[in-house]
Structure formats: C-alpha cells, structure tokens
Motif scaffolding. Sequence first.
Motif, PDB file in Angstrom:
ATOM      1  N   ASN A  77       0.814  -1.218   0.000  1.00 34.27           N
ATOM      2  CA  ASN A  77       0.000   0.000   0.000  1.00 34.27           C
ATOM      3  C   ASN A  77       0.848   1.269   0.000  1.00 34.27           C
ATOM      4  OD1 ASN A  77      -2.533   1.121  -0.046  1.00 34.27           O
ATOM      5  ND2 ASN A  77      -2.746   1.168   2.198  1.00 34.27           N
ATOM      6  N   THR A 120      -5.536  -2.211  -1.445  1.00 35.03           N
ATOM      7  CA  THR A 120      -4.187  -2.137  -0.851  1.00 35.03           C
ATOM      8  C   THR A 120      -3.112  -2.775  -1.734  1.00 35.03           C
ATOM      9  OG1 THR A 120      -4.631  -4.152   0.431  1.00 35.03           O
ATOM     10  CG2 THR A 120      -4.887  -2.049   1.597  1.00 35.03           C
ATOM     11  N   GLY A 125      -5.056  -4.605  12.459  1.00 35.47           N
ATOM     12  CA  GLY A 125      -6.427  -4.855  12.016  1.00 35.47           C
ATOM     13  C   GLY A 125      -7.242  -5.614  13.051  1.00 35.47           C
ATOM     14  N   LYS A 174      -4.505   0.046  11.221  1.00 40.92           N
ATOM     15  CA  LYS A 174      -3.917  -0.698  10.104  1.00 40.92           C
ATOM     16  C   LYS A 174      -5.017  -1.445   9.334  1.00 40.92           C
ATOM     17  CE  LYS A 174       0.617  -0.118  10.785  1.00 40.92           C
ATOM     18  NZ  LYS A 174       0.618   0.731  11.983  1.00 40.92           N
ATOM     19  N   PRO A 175      -4.833  -1.597   8.003  1.00 39.28           N
ATOM     20  CA  PRO A 175      -5.906  -2.210   7.197  1.00 39.28           C
ATOM     21  C   PRO A 175      -6.029  -3.724   7.379  1.00 39.28           C
ATOM     22  CG  PRO A 175      -3.998  -1.711   5.824  1.00 39.28           C
ATOM     23  CD  PRO A 175      -3.671  -1.196   7.201  1.00 39.28           C
ATOM     24  N   ASP A 176      -7.243  -4.222   7.174  1.00 40.29           N
ATOM     25  CA  ASP A 176      -7.492  -5.668   7.173  1.00 40.29           C
ATOM     26  C   ASP A 176      -7.167  -6.286   5.819  1.00 40.29           C
ATOM     27  OD1 ASP A 176      -8.299  -6.237   9.726  1.00 40.29           O
ATOM     28  OD2 ASP A 176     -10.452  -6.203   9.296  1.00 40.29           O
TER      29      ASP A 176
END
Length: 332
Positions: A94, A153, A224, A288-290
């Motif tokens: 990302n 992402t 996440g 934070k992204p999943d």
Amino acid sequence: MCVTSSNRNYRRKLHSYSIIMDQSGKIYVAGHRGMVGSAIVRKLKQDGFNNLLLRTSSELDLRNQQAVNDFFATEKPDYVFMAAAKVGGILANNSYRAEFIYDNIMIQNNVIHAAYMNKVKKLMFLGSSCIYPKLAPQPLKEEYLLTGLLEPTNEPYAIAKIAGIKMCDAYRSQYGCNFISVMPTNLYGPNDNYDLNKSHVLPALLRKFHEAKINKEPVVVIWGTGAPLREFLYADDLADACYFLMQHYNDEGFVNIGTGEDLSIRDLALLIRDVVGYEGAIGHDLTKPDGTPRKLMDVSKLTRLGWKAKTGLREGIEKVYREFIRTSKEMV
Ligand code: GFB
C-alpha cells in the motif's frame, strides 16, 4: 520452445506435448535469493538438477531491458523459473504502490520477452492469490480472474501479476511459447522477510511474539481486527508444486497452488503465540488495514493434476521458528 507465428501446425502440436526438463538443461531461477527462488533452487538440487543459472540483483538488474537481453543472449537458458519480483506485506504494497507496479511489470516484461527471443523451451511465471477480485466467491477458482474489482491495498501488484499471466498466454497464442503461470497462496518459509514494515503477517507475528517473550512485554499488537482469513503454504511445498507443474503442465491459463485450508489472523496469532511460548495478551491496531476479507484457493485443478501440499501449518511454523532463532543468533 517458441516458434514463429507462421508455423501453426507445430504450435498446435506443442500444446499437447509434455515437456520434461532434462537434468543437463540450463535452468535460470530468477530471484534465487528470495524465499521462493531459494526454495526452488533447493528442490532442483535435491532432484539432481545442477546446471543452474543464478544472478543476484546487483549482478543483473532485471528492470534493465538491455542487461536482460544481453544475459539471455549470452547464457541461452533452456528453462526459466520467474520467481523474481518486488514483494511485501499489506503495508509495503500500500505504501510503495508505484514501485510495486513499475518494478514488477519491468522485470516480468523483460524476462518473458527475452525468453521468447532466445527460444527458451519452457518458462514458469509465478503470481499471487491477490490477483482475484476482492469479493470473489470462495474458494477462488481459476476462472474468477477478472470478474470484479481488486483489493485496493495491493491493486498495483495485482495488476502487474495479471499482466504477467496474460503475457504468457499471449506469447503462447501468438508465438507458440510454452510459458505457464502458477498462482501461489500466501507463503512462508526459510529466507522470509522479517522487517516489520515490509513483511507479511506470518513472519511479522513470529518476530513480534519472539521479541515480546524475550523482553517480557505484556502485550503483542497485531494489525487490524484479526478477522480476515488467510491460507498459508510452506515455501518448500510451493517449490515442490512448481517443479511438478514444470514437468507436467503445458497449457494456457494458470494453476492455483495452496493447501485448500485457511484460518483467521486471530487464530494464526494464537497458534504462533503457542509455538513461540509467549504467555502475554494480544492487542489490535485498528488504524492498520485488514485487506481482503478472505482468499482461500480452490486447489481442485492442482489436485486433479496429482499434487497435494505436505507440510501442516503448525509443523511449518515450528520449522521456520527454529530457523528464525538460529539466524538471529548468527546475527548477534
Ligand atoms: O500478510 P499480509 O501483510 O498481506 O497481511 P495480505 C495479512 C493480514 O494480517 C492483514 C494482518 O489483515 C493484516 O492486517 N496482520 C496482523 C498483519 N498483524 C500483522 C503484522 O504485524 N504484519 C502484517 N504484514 N500483517 C498481501 C498482499 O496481502 O499478500 C500482497 O498485499 C500479496 O500483494 C501477499 O498478495 C501474498 O495477505 O493482506
């Protein structure tokens, strides 16, 4: 072997041939220092293939077309495993979006085209399960490619990998090249990347739990929600599957490589905590992204061809943890 576009009869015949790599053939493993490339080298050596052509990225920058052309023209490899790529976990994908699309497209274009120009007998291109649409039905069948939008992402990386598959198919269709593609699920194994900002989840969590145990920290923070589901394949199993397909698969499209089983990131964290022997708590960093909610491979095509993964997840994590401890001691 690639043929001219006019030689259509030969091309038709080629598709039904099984091209078996002979042990004297010169095999170029692109990316031999990485986790995947080094596993392929181990497998080839184990099976008596010693005529290996290897170059580090400082010896040969695969983004440089002239250098790649010169290398192929001089060395004339018979077979190519295309395991060189810019790879990383969710945050790296990302953050370095431009590098992930530029480097990967340059590397694969140069190698695939040079393989065609220099009459390589067979090439294997390695992709990734992130090529599938973010919300594709599960498990992911090969035919779901390009049926929906990608996970944002890792879209640049996925676009590059999709271009690689389509390029192999186009060279097969127009030039008769025996170029095949395989799509591994999430991988782990020896020579993985443990840099917490760039790594994938499994090595990151091994390192985090190990350091928390040594430093007696009360909590390990995972990124996440822990809800996403992921499938993990041991790198030496992947190498075994690549070798198997290099010997037995000669067709367009691609083949998924995985175990066919997944677990949540939370359950993965609990498993790694147990292997490491850490007794503290698990927290979550929700900034934070999943990423993709689930990407479980449908491995029925591979199973029908006659291959199955051997290493169980716990067994694989235990092996990798032993290697991690050994190499961290060597670095001290
Ligand atoms: O392995 P990973 O980085 O990549 O992350 P992807 C998988 C899941 O683990 C995500 C969570 O939901 C992460 O938020 N996670 C929890 C962590 N803790 C951590 C941590 O400490 N580090 C990391 N890295 N993740 C990649 C793609 O996606 O998978 C690539 O970006 C490629 O393009 C690769 O396809 C195989 O599975 O989400």
